[in-house]
Enzyme design. Sequence first.
Site, PDB file in Angstrom:
ATOM      1  N   HIS A  17       0.795  -1.236   0.000  1.00  0.00           N
ATOM      2  CA  HIS A  17       0.000   0.000   0.000  1.00  0.00           C
ATOM      3  C   HIS A  17       0.822   1.278   0.000  1.00  0.00           C
ATOM      4  O   HIS A  17       0.269   2.367  -0.020  1.00  0.00           O
ATOM      5  CB  HIS A  17      -0.954   0.024   1.198  1.00  0.00           C
ATOM      6  CG  HIS A  17      -0.232   0.274   2.497  1.00  0.00           C
ATOM      7  ND1 HIS A  17       0.457  -0.708   3.152  1.00  0.00           N
ATOM      8  CD2 HIS A  17      -0.062   1.396   3.223  1.00  0.00           C
ATOM      9  CE1 HIS A  17       1.001  -0.200   4.241  1.00  0.00           C
ATOM     10  NE2 HIS A  17       0.713   1.073   4.311  1.00  0.00           N
TER      11      HIS A  17
HETATM   12  C1  UD1 Z   1      -1.845   5.261   6.273  1.00  0.00           C
HETATM   13  C2  UD1 Z   1      -0.508   5.705   6.826  1.00  0.00           C
HETATM   14  C3  UD1 Z   1       0.524   4.584   6.628  1.00  0.00           C
HETATM   15  C4  UD1 Z   1       0.034   3.284   7.204  1.00  0.00           C
HETATM   16  C5  UD1 Z   1      -1.314   2.944   6.571  1.00  0.00           C
HETATM   17  C6  UD1 Z   1      -1.863   1.637   7.110  1.00  0.00           C
HETATM   18  C7  UD1 Z   1      -0.073   8.117   6.686  1.00  0.00           C
HETATM   19  C8  UD1 Z   1       0.745   9.146   6.018  1.00  0.00           C
HETATM   20  N1  UD1 Z   1      -0.006   6.877   6.160  1.00  0.00           N
HETATM   21  O1  UD1 Z   1      -1.692   5.113   4.864  1.00  0.00           O
HETATM   22  O2  UD1 Z   1       1.708   4.952   7.301  1.00  0.00           O
HETATM   23  O3  UD1 Z   1       0.962   2.251   6.943  1.00  0.00           O
HETATM   24  O4  UD1 Z   1      -2.224   4.021   6.865  1.00  0.00           O
HETATM   25  O5  UD1 Z   1      -3.039   1.275   6.525  1.00  0.00           O
HETATM   26  O6  UD1 Z   1      -0.736   8.408   7.653  1.00  0.00           O
HETATM   27  N2  UD1 Z   1      -9.106   4.740   2.257  1.00  0.00           N
HETATM   28  C9  UD1 Z   1     -10.333   4.109   2.255  1.00  0.00           C
HETATM   29  N3  UD1 Z   1     -10.862   3.744   3.460  1.00  0.00           N
HETATM   30  C10 UD1 Z   1     -10.229   3.964   4.631  1.00  0.00           C
HETATM   31  C11 UD1 Z   1      -8.982   4.616   4.618  1.00  0.00           C
HETATM   32  C12 UD1 Z   1      -8.427   4.981   3.434  1.00  0.00           C
HETATM   33  O7  UD1 Z   1     -10.933   3.886   1.224  1.00  0.00           O
HETATM   34  O8  UD1 Z   1     -10.764   3.589   5.687  1.00  0.00           O
HETATM   35  C13 UD1 Z   1      -8.488   5.110   0.965  1.00  0.00           C
HETATM   36  C14 UD1 Z   1      -8.788   6.511   0.563  1.00  0.00           C
HETATM   37  O9  UD1 Z   1      -8.982   6.549  -0.808  1.00  0.00           O
HETATM   38  C15 UD1 Z   1      -7.516   7.258   0.901  1.00  0.00           C
HETATM   39  C16 UD1 Z   1      -6.459   6.206   0.699  1.00  0.00           C
HETATM   40  O10 UD1 Z   1      -7.100   4.969   1.051  1.00  0.00           O
HETATM   41  O11 UD1 Z   1      -7.306   8.372   0.119  1.00  0.00           O
HETATM   42  C17 UD1 Z   1      -5.259   6.394   1.572  1.00  0.00           C
HETATM   43  O12 UD1 Z   1      -5.612   6.538   2.944  1.00  0.00           O
HETATM   44  P1  UD1 Z   1      -4.711   7.422   3.937  1.00  0.00           P
HETATM   45  O13 UD1 Z   1      -5.258   7.388   5.299  1.00  0.00           O
HETATM   46  O14 UD1 Z   1      -4.482   8.743   3.348  1.00  0.00           O
HETATM   47  O15 UD1 Z   1      -3.316   6.688   3.934  1.00  0.00           O
HETATM   48  P2  UD1 Z   1      -2.949   5.131   3.892  1.00  0.00           P
HETATM   49  O16 UD1 Z   1      -2.448   4.800   2.541  1.00  0.00           O
HETATM   50  O17 UD1 Z   1      -4.027   4.274   4.456  1.00  0.00           O
END
Ligand code: UD1
Length: 353
Positions: free
Chosen positions: A201
């Site tokens: 991811h």
């Molecule tokens: C975040 C953390 C990363 C961690 C990861 C674990 C930061 C900078 N990154 O990354 O260090 O390893 O979590 O999972 O904080 N999304 C969903 N549903 C959710 C959450 C996210 O659909 O419940 C999608 C959204 O499109 C979002 C993307 O995933 O834009 C990324 O989510 P985000 O929280 O920005 O960062 P992660 O990649 O999950």
Amino acid sequence: MHVLHVVGARPNLMKAAPVLRALKEHSKVKQTLVHTGQHYDANMSEVFFQQLGIPAPDVNLEVGSGSHSQQTADIMSRFEPVVNRSAPDLVLVYGDVNSTLAAALVCSKLLIRVGHVEAGLRSFDRTMPEEINRLLTDRIADLLFTPSEDADRNLGREGISRNKIHRVGNAMIDTLVRLLPKALQRKMGGLPDRYALVTLHRPSNVDDSRVLKSILESLLEVSLHLDVVFPVHPRTRARIEESGIHAANLHLLEAMPYVEFLGLQRRAAVVITDSGGVQEETTYLQVPCLTLRENTERPVTVTMGTNILVGQDRVKLHAELAKILEGKGKPGRIPPLWDGHASERIAEIIQKL
Ligand code: UD1
């Protein structure tokens, strides 16, 4: 003593759960739990609360997704009034996600003490958003709870005073130790006996469609020798769907609850990952791990554990995989203080404040 915990994203939950539990043993400590809402899908958040036995959050800031600045700023502006209202003596933040830094910054301006669980980890790669979160959080935290000796050295080099640093071990491993028996009882149906488990991811691996395509092609090659089981993070799912790649032996699953995923890791012939936490969990479980990154903020998983960095080098990935499948993989040891009791050590320190 009033301790306020901040969690936001999936990997925070495995670290906060045992600390909440350990502090409950100390009757003089009152605890509040704030969820920023960075992760909001049920299988990225809710199911972890249930399985890890975390109480429902007292407050949910419901920030959701956004650019880094937007997410960080939203957490800060919504968290500040909560801190003002509840006036905690100490705020505990976990790991390296945007929620960690946002909460720490708010507290530092309000002169509220901050404790950072999993302090001192450094990849020395400032293109990683998590590295910025780690550096800045440690800079302003008052108590730095570190998992390993390398973390203490990193903090020392950055001029952080020795008396703020407490080497307690790995809180995430506390959760693993507690729930491993349950994970071993629960076997998921419909999966092959021998498989490679994949998680992916990191923005550097999945956000660039060419890099992702190359990794997926490499996994297709792996799937010629060994089934590949791949629970997909929502961030990655969207990108894979765009790529149109699929294969019979490549099993794409939904993001998985903690206990089921732990069981899958324990039974895997090899784990292929770009996650930080999975590098640590495989080291504890002594399962071979091939990490699709050029660096790691968790070097002890390489020097002592079963982890090997293969970056984006497909030749190296397949060579290391072949060794593992022949039973000639690198053996590993469990690092000191990764013993299931890190959170108790944290609680002891906090209740003496
Ligand atoms: C975040 C953390 C990363 C961690 C990861 C674990 C930061 C900078 N990154 O990354 O260090 O390893 O979590 O999972 O904080 N999304 C969903 N549903 C959710 C959450 C996210 O659909 O419940 C999608 C959204 O499109 C979002 C993307 O995933 O834009 C990324 O989510 P985000 O929280 O920005 O960062 P992660 O990649 O999950």
